[in-house]
Write a protein that holds these residues in place. Sequence first.
Motif, PDB file in Angstrom:
ATOM      1  N   HIS A  17     -28.712 -12.035  -7.311  1.00 12.97           N
ATOM      2  CA  HIS A  17     -29.278 -12.969  -8.169  1.00 12.97           C
ATOM      3  C   HIS A  17     -30.635 -12.474  -8.447  1.00 12.97           C
ATOM      4  CE1 HIS A  17     -29.780 -16.536 -10.370  1.00 12.97           C
ATOM      5  NE2 HIS A  17     -31.125 -16.703  -9.718  1.00 12.97           N
ATOM      6  N   HIS A  55     -22.287 -14.187 -11.919  1.00 16.00           N
ATOM      7  CA  HIS A  55     -22.204 -13.709 -10.522  1.00 16.00           C
ATOM      8  C   HIS A  55     -21.672 -14.668  -9.532  1.00 16.00           C
ATOM      9  CE1 HIS A  55     -25.894 -14.817  -8.733  1.00 16.00           C
ATOM     10  NE2 HIS A  55     -26.364 -14.535  -9.659  1.00 16.00           N
ATOM     11  N   SER A 109     -25.255 -18.422 -11.463  1.00 16.92           N
ATOM     12  CA  SER A 109     -25.155 -17.824 -10.116  1.00 16.92           C
ATOM     13  C   SER A 109     -24.181 -18.587  -9.545  1.00 16.92           C
ATOM     14  CB  SER A 109     -26.342 -17.978  -9.293  1.00 16.92           C
ATOM     15  OG  SER A 109     -26.738 -19.263  -9.373  1.00 16.92           O
ATOM     16  N   ASN A 110     -23.514 -18.329  -8.266  1.00 12.17           N
ATOM     17  CA  ASN A 110     -22.825 -19.195  -7.265  1.00 12.17           C
ATOM     18  C   ASN A 110     -21.350 -19.636  -7.953  1.00 12.17           C
ATOM     19  OD1 ASN A 110     -23.477 -19.760  -4.748  1.00 12.17           O
ATOM     20  ND2 ASN A 110     -25.402 -20.929  -5.416  1.00 12.17           N
ATOM     21  N   GLU A 154     -28.655 -17.922  -4.696  1.00 11.30           N
ATOM     22  CA  GLU A 154     -29.892 -17.740  -5.587  1.00 11.30           C
ATOM     23  C   GLU A 154     -30.692 -16.692  -4.711  1.00 11.30           C
ATOM     24  OE1 GLU A 154     -31.365 -20.659  -7.983  1.00 11.30           O
ATOM     25  OE2 GLU A 154     -29.562 -20.720  -9.175  1.00 11.30           O
TER      26      GLU A 154
END
Length: 344
Positions: A57, A48, A81-82, A52
């Motif tokens: 998340h 994604h 993430s990120n 966080e």
Amino acid sequence: MVSRKKKLLLVMSIVGLLLVISTTGLFAAGAQEATSTEQKSMTLRLAHISDEGHPSHKASMLFKELVEEKTDGVVKVEVYSNSSLGSAPEYTEQLQLGALELGLVTSGQLQVWVPEYGAVMIPFLFEGYEHAHRALDGEAGELLADYAAEQGFVVIGNWEWGFRQLSNRLLKVEKPADVARLKMRVPNEIQLESMYKALGATTSIISFPELYMALAQGVVDGQCNPLSTIYYQKLYEVQPFVTILNHVYNTQMLVASEKAWNSLTEETKQIVLDASAQAGALARELTVNSEEELIQKLEEADVTVNYPDLAPFRDKMGPAIKTIGDFAGNEFTDKFVKLVEQAR
């Protein structure tokens, strides 16, 4: 949300299995059953784009916990993430190719491969979160999932991205003429580009991972995203004005590649569906219930938050709605909008 076509294929598979049993005897049937019901150890990577602290998340981590617990660790979930596995368009392409197992994908991102999803982002289509959820969890969402399945995407369930709000670095937006003074960042999504052009703004397509820097350097003046994204991605640090428009709703879906989905047993598929439902509910709860708190936090950070009359903005949307209908298919768009109206 597994499409109706997928369910039909499942029924056909069961019928085929019964034919094998009737023609080859119990030993062959027993071997078939063992291979179809015993889940092999595997790791599902879930990509994604959010920080966080973002609801997406937190929901992803709940999904990971539930899947690993219910499969006794046979199926593991790794959350990235990120944009660490690439931008959303990049990892969505990997989903279609079967090179990635899971991803959180918005309607605007999926429309590149499934243009029918473009209709979700018709400006001012949904009156609020409850309306959007009723429509997309029901027949309207199932219709979209069928089209996604044809392109190799398995829509497991609806999570949440949210209603977009406008932020900018120059002025308090109170009327469409104010937007016309801005250079707006848009993703590669025809709805937002056509909407801002209808309001008189110039637009520039910038990917999400590059958004903060583009805003900080003044490459563009403004952008639009849900409050949770504006806050958790720290966009407010370089955007001192936030205007509550609720002009476009984005659903975010947990999507699997067809290859990954077909590698799961029926029992594991149900575990994934149940885990997604719980995680999606958390994403929605965190997003919807936090909006008032986030507005307060933005104001405490010296961000000006305002609530203009929406009627003048709606009145300008005719050209954008026509463009979106042409993109998603006018016949489909008419059918989709009717289903959304039924859920109002």
